[in-house]
Enzyme design. Structure first.
Site, PDB file in Angstrom:
ATOM      1  N   LYS A 168       0.867  -1.178   0.000  1.00  0.00           N
ATOM      2  CA  LYS A 168       0.000   0.000   0.000  1.00  0.00           C
ATOM      3  C   LYS A 168       0.909   1.235   0.000  1.00  0.00           C
ATOM      4  CE  LYS A 168      -1.369   2.668   3.060  1.00  0.00           C
ATOM      5  NZ  LYS A 168      -1.058   3.847   2.227  1.00  0.00           N
ATOM      6  N   PRO A 169       1.064   1.893  -1.174  1.00  0.00           N
ATOM      7  CA  PRO A 169       1.874   3.110  -1.181  1.00  0.00           C
ATOM      8  C   PRO A 169       1.075   4.276  -0.602  1.00  0.00           C
ATOM      9  CG  PRO A 169       1.008   2.702  -3.377  1.00  0.00           C
ATOM     10  CD  PRO A 169       0.470   1.605  -2.488  1.00  0.00           C
ATOM     11  N   GLU A 244       9.859   1.386  10.814  1.00  0.00           N
ATOM     12  CA  GLU A 244      10.833   2.486  10.676  1.00  0.00           C
ATOM     13  C   GLU A 244      10.040   3.765  10.888  1.00  0.00           C
ATOM     14  OE1 GLU A 244      13.877   1.948  10.391  1.00  0.00           O
ATOM     15  OE2 GLU A 244      14.098   0.017   9.411  1.00  0.00           O
ATOM     16  N   LEU A 245      10.210   4.391  12.045  1.00  0.00           N
ATOM     17  CA  LEU A 245       9.296   5.482  12.417  1.00  0.00           C
ATOM     18  C   LEU A 245      10.015   6.842  12.471  1.00  0.00           C
ATOM     19  CD1 LEU A 245       7.391   3.380  15.099  1.00  0.00           C
ATOM     20  CD2 LEU A 245       6.906   3.609  12.659  1.00  0.00           C
ATOM     21  N   CYS A 278      13.595  11.125   7.823  1.00  0.00           N
ATOM     22  CA  CYS A 278      13.488  10.659   9.209  1.00  0.00           C
ATOM     23  C   CYS A 278      14.817  10.799   9.936  1.00  0.00           C
ATOM     24  CB  CYS A 278      13.007   9.227   9.235  1.00  0.00           C
ATOM     25  SG  CYS A 278      13.947   8.219   8.107  1.00  0.00           S
ATOM     26  N   GLU A 379       9.100  16.173  16.392  1.00  0.00           N
ATOM     27  CA  GLU A 379       9.798  16.034  15.114  1.00  0.00           C
ATOM     28  C   GLU A 379       9.366  17.171  14.185  1.00  0.00           C
ATOM     29  OE1 GLU A 379       8.652  12.575  12.854  1.00  0.00           O
ATOM     30  OE2 GLU A 379      10.664  12.372  12.024  1.00  0.00           O
TER      31      GLU A 379
HETATM   32  P1  NAD Z   1       2.134   8.540   8.191  1.00  0.00           P
HETATM   33  O1  NAD Z   1       2.390   7.571   9.259  1.00  0.00           O
HETATM   34  O2  NAD Z   1       0.926   9.387   8.266  1.00  0.00           O
HETATM   35  O3  NAD Z   1       2.097   7.836   6.773  1.00  0.00           O
HETATM   36  C1  NAD Z   1       2.988   6.807   6.392  1.00  0.00           C
HETATM   37  C2  NAD Z   1       2.224   5.700   5.694  1.00  0.00           C
HETATM   38  O4  NAD Z   1       1.249   5.184   6.555  1.00  0.00           O
HETATM   39  C3  NAD Z   1       1.459   6.134   4.451  1.00  0.00           C
HETATM   40  O5  NAD Z   1       1.485   5.118   3.475  1.00  0.00           O
HETATM   41  C4  NAD Z   1       0.056   6.325   4.952  1.00  0.00           C
HETATM   42  O6  NAD Z   1      -0.859   6.200   3.912  1.00  0.00           O
HETATM   43  C5  NAD Z   1      -0.005   5.182   5.923  1.00  0.00           C
HETATM   44  N1  NAD Z   1      -1.028   5.287   6.940  1.00  0.00           N
HETATM   45  C6  NAD Z   1      -1.530   6.390   7.538  1.00  0.00           C
HETATM   46  N2  NAD Z   1      -2.475   6.049   8.437  1.00  0.00           N
HETATM   47  C7  NAD Z   1      -2.555   4.688   8.408  1.00  0.00           C
HETATM   48  C8  NAD Z   1      -3.323   3.734   9.121  1.00  0.00           C
HETATM   49  N3  NAD Z   1      -4.207   4.092  10.058  1.00  0.00           N
HETATM   50  N4  NAD Z   1      -3.139   2.412   8.831  1.00  0.00           N
HETATM   51  C9  NAD Z   1      -2.237   2.035   7.906  1.00  0.00           C
HETATM   52  N5  NAD Z   1      -1.483   2.894   7.212  1.00  0.00           N
HETATM   53  C10 NAD Z   1      -1.634   4.199   7.460  1.00  0.00           C
HETATM   54  O7  NAD Z   1       3.448   9.370   8.132  1.00  0.00           O
HETATM   55  P2  NAD Z   1       3.721  10.683   7.367  1.00  0.00           P
HETATM   56  O8  NAD Z   1       3.513  11.814   8.280  1.00  0.00           O
HETATM   57  O9  NAD Z   1       3.030  10.681   6.060  1.00  0.00           O
HETATM   58  O10 NAD Z   1       5.286  10.449   7.080  1.00  0.00           O
HETATM   59  C11 NAD Z   1       6.280  11.025   7.775  1.00  0.00           C
HETATM   60  C12 NAD Z   1       6.703  10.203   8.965  1.00  0.00           C
HETATM   61  O11 NAD Z   1       7.330   9.013   8.531  1.00  0.00           O
HETATM   62  C13 NAD Z   1       7.732  10.920   9.798  1.00  0.00           C
HETATM   63  O12 NAD Z   1       7.413  10.803  11.161  1.00  0.00           O
HETATM   64  C14 NAD Z   1       9.027  10.218   9.494  1.00  0.00           C
HETATM   65  O13 NAD Z   1       9.988  10.297  10.481  1.00  0.00           O
HETATM   66  C15 NAD Z   1       8.578   8.854   9.212  1.00  0.00           C
HETATM   67  N6  NAD Z   1       9.554   8.206   8.337  1.00  0.00           N
HETATM   68  C16 NAD Z   1      10.406   7.313   8.879  1.00  0.00           C
HETATM   69  C17 NAD Z   1      11.380   6.698   8.100  1.00  0.00           C
HETATM   70  C18 NAD Z   1      12.320   5.693   8.681  1.00  0.00           C
HETATM   71  O14 NAD Z   1      12.943   4.976   7.944  1.00  0.00           O
HETATM   72  N7  NAD Z   1      12.453   5.574   9.967  1.00  0.00           N
HETATM   73  C19 NAD Z   1      11.481   7.005   6.751  1.00  0.00           C
HETATM   74  C20 NAD Z   1      10.582   7.927   6.225  1.00  0.00           C
HETATM   75  C21 NAD Z   1       9.610   8.520   7.033  1.00  0.00           C
END
Ligand code: NAD
Length: 475
Positions: A168-169, A244-245, A278, A379
């Site tokens: 799921k992208p 990976e958060l 991140c 963050e």
């Molecule tokens: P997000 O968690 O909102 O979204 C990330 C993914 O999760 C997306 O595909 C989104 O569609 C999906 N998603 C959202 N709600 C969901 C749910 N209830 N169930 C399943 N999937 C769901 O994050 P964001 O704000 O879009 O992205 C940025 C965050 O991601 C930042 O906190 C960043 O640090 C983190 N990040 C971490 C890494 C790493 O490798 N540690 C890399 C990139 C981004």
């Protein structure tokens, strides 16, 4: 969507628009999948699972090598699409496509090293054997900030291990995911082995992946808030999960550091991907004695950053992901200024009328940042450099570790003992010593504490998709 080797519309017939974050233009519309589509994708992945697991590691490696070559052949067009859809400057988009291809190559090689072991027994009539077997169907959820490399970082090891998958992208960057799947299809991944559900409703698709008993592993990159929900759901079925958060990286400039070199590194890594990484530094600790030289170099470098559309010449800072991100930047800046920070550069949306339809925020430097400010704990995920002066190096480790996150940390020092102490005592999964890019496909990437668990890349990245089996054999 791509299900069981076919490109499909959503069962509901719905579609959603994908826009360019630099000007709001609609680029294309894609299928808006939901629960029923996800169930079909899981079922296809499950049906394909046993045949795919029986292929040899050499057959799987061959497909990954082909996918790598195809991705490199298409690097230019993929980078252009990535820049339009995600916003990053073309040069960095091209770098990301190369990074994405690196995972295909690394795991093509690693596939052939799923060795297993034999272990001596204390009984003369017994032999022990350890085998690694694919976990089964994988549910992969990827973010928008590195939307192509995060797909291959998950799918390449899953395929190498012999797993099938449903991806799921993110809703903001499905187009690059579609192009990645076309490459994997062309490379010869059999039908059903990889499936993709594009959606504007991540929770519905995500929950279906989490709840379904056929899905035996979840891999997620995204925010800590969503990661915690997924971990709780996966726990109910004892599913394997890697996360990976978020992060809150300290960037430490020690008294003995070269402040000019440190400022160069700070500019490159802080404003990388417009701060939407991140591993982006959130707290820049600079020793009092190094501050003047550091700040003057940082200011000069930041003033040369060019903000604009990723495909425009010379642009280094693209738009943020959406307008909420712009509002978050403004709120962190306003809060810091109200609590005594000093604004050295930027601090608001650019005034340029050419940019007013995009989600831009000017590259910003704040000094005198202190622990009661939001930016010190939350963050940022955007282009704000928060600088903090310190004078006592004995407190440094505690200051740097004083966060719930534990992903990346950076230290600038010319003293070897300091470097070793920092590597050993900082509670972060990735540490750069005079180095702002301590990552590569061949090394493990991941965090501690609320930055998640599990590792991607390196040898460790493959183990996440394998079950360990022990066999005791009486002879
Ligand atoms: P997000 O968690 O909102 O979204 C990330 C993914 O999760 C997306 O595909 C989104 O569609 C999906 N998603 C959202 N709600 C969901 C749910 N209830 N169930 C399943 N999937 C769901 O994050 P964001 O704000 O879009 O992205 C940025 C965050 O991601 C930042 O906190 C960043 O640090 C983190 N990040 C971490 C890494 C790493 O490798 N540690 C890399 C990139 C981004």
């Amino acid at each position: 969507m791509y299900i069981n080797g076919e490109w499909r519309d959503a069962i509901s017939g719905k579609r959603f628009d994908v826009t360019n974050p630099a000007n709001g233009d609609i680029l294309e519309s894609v299928a808006d999948g939901g629960k029923e589509d996800t169930l079909k994708a899981i079922s296809a992945a499950n049906d394909a699972s046993s045949n795919w697991a029986k292929t040899t590691t050499y057959q799987r490696a061959e497909i990954l090598y082909k996918a790598h070559d195809l991705m490199i052949q298409n690097q230019g067009s993929l980078a252009e699409l990535l820049s339009l859809e995600q916003g990053k400057a073309y040069k960095f988009a091209s770098g990301e496509v190369k990074y994405a291809a690196d995972f295909l190559l690394w795991f093509a090689e690693q596939a052939k090293r799923i060795y297993g072991r034999t272990i001596p027994s204390s009984r003369p009539d017994q032999r022990f054997m350890v085998q690694y077997r694919p976990v089964g169907v994988v549910g992969a959820i990827t973010p928008w900030n590195y939307p192509i490399s995060m797909i291959t970082r998950k799918l390449a090891p899953a395929l190498a291990a012999g797993c099938t998958a449903v991806l799921k992208p993110t809703e903001t960057t499905p187009l690059i995911a579609i192009e990645t799947f076309k490459i994997l299809e062309q490379a010869g991944v059999p039908k059903g082995v990889i499936n993709m559900v594009t959606t504007s409703n991540p929770a519905e698709v995500g929950n279906t992946l989490i709840d379904h008993p056929y899905v035996r592993k979840i891999t997620f990159t995204g925010s800590t808030a969503v990661g915690k929900k997924l971990a709780a759901g996966a726990a109910m079925q004892m599913k394997k999960i890697s996360l990976e958060l978020g992060g809150h990286a300290p960037f430490i400039v020690m008294k003995d550091a070269d402040p000019v070199h440190a400022a160069k590194g700070a500019t490159l890594v802080k404003f990388l991907n417009t701060g939407q990484a991140c591993i982006s530094p959130n707290r820049i600790y600079v020793h009092q004695d190094a501050m003047n030289a550091f700040l003057s170099e940082l200011k000069s470098r930041v003033s040369k950053l060019k903000i604009g559309r990723g495909m425009d010449k010379g642009v280094t800072i693209g738009p943020l992901n959406n307008q909420q991100a712009v509002e978050k930047m403004q709120s962190q800046v306003d809060d810091a200024l109200a609590k005594g920070a000093t604004l050295i550069a930027g601090g608001s949306q650019p005034k340029d009328s050419d940019l007013d339809k995009g989600h831009f925020f000017a590259p910003t430097i704040l000094t005198s940042v202190s622990p009661e400010m939001k930016i010190y704990r939350e963050e940022t995920f955007g282009p704000i450099a928060a600088v903090i002066a310190y004078d006592n190096e004995d407190d440094l480790i505690n200051l740097a570790n004083d966060t719930d996150y534990g992903l990346a940390a950076y230290v600038y020092t010319q003293n070897l003992s300091n470097a070793y102490k920092m590597i050993e005592q900082l509670k972060f999964g990735i540490i750069g010593i005079n180095d702002i890019n301590p990552t590569a496909a061949g090394v493990p990437f991941g965090g501690m504490k609320t930055s998640g668990y599990g590792r991607e890349g390196g040898e460790e990245g493959l183990l996440e998709y394998l079950e360990v089996k022990t066999a005791g054999i009486s002879i």
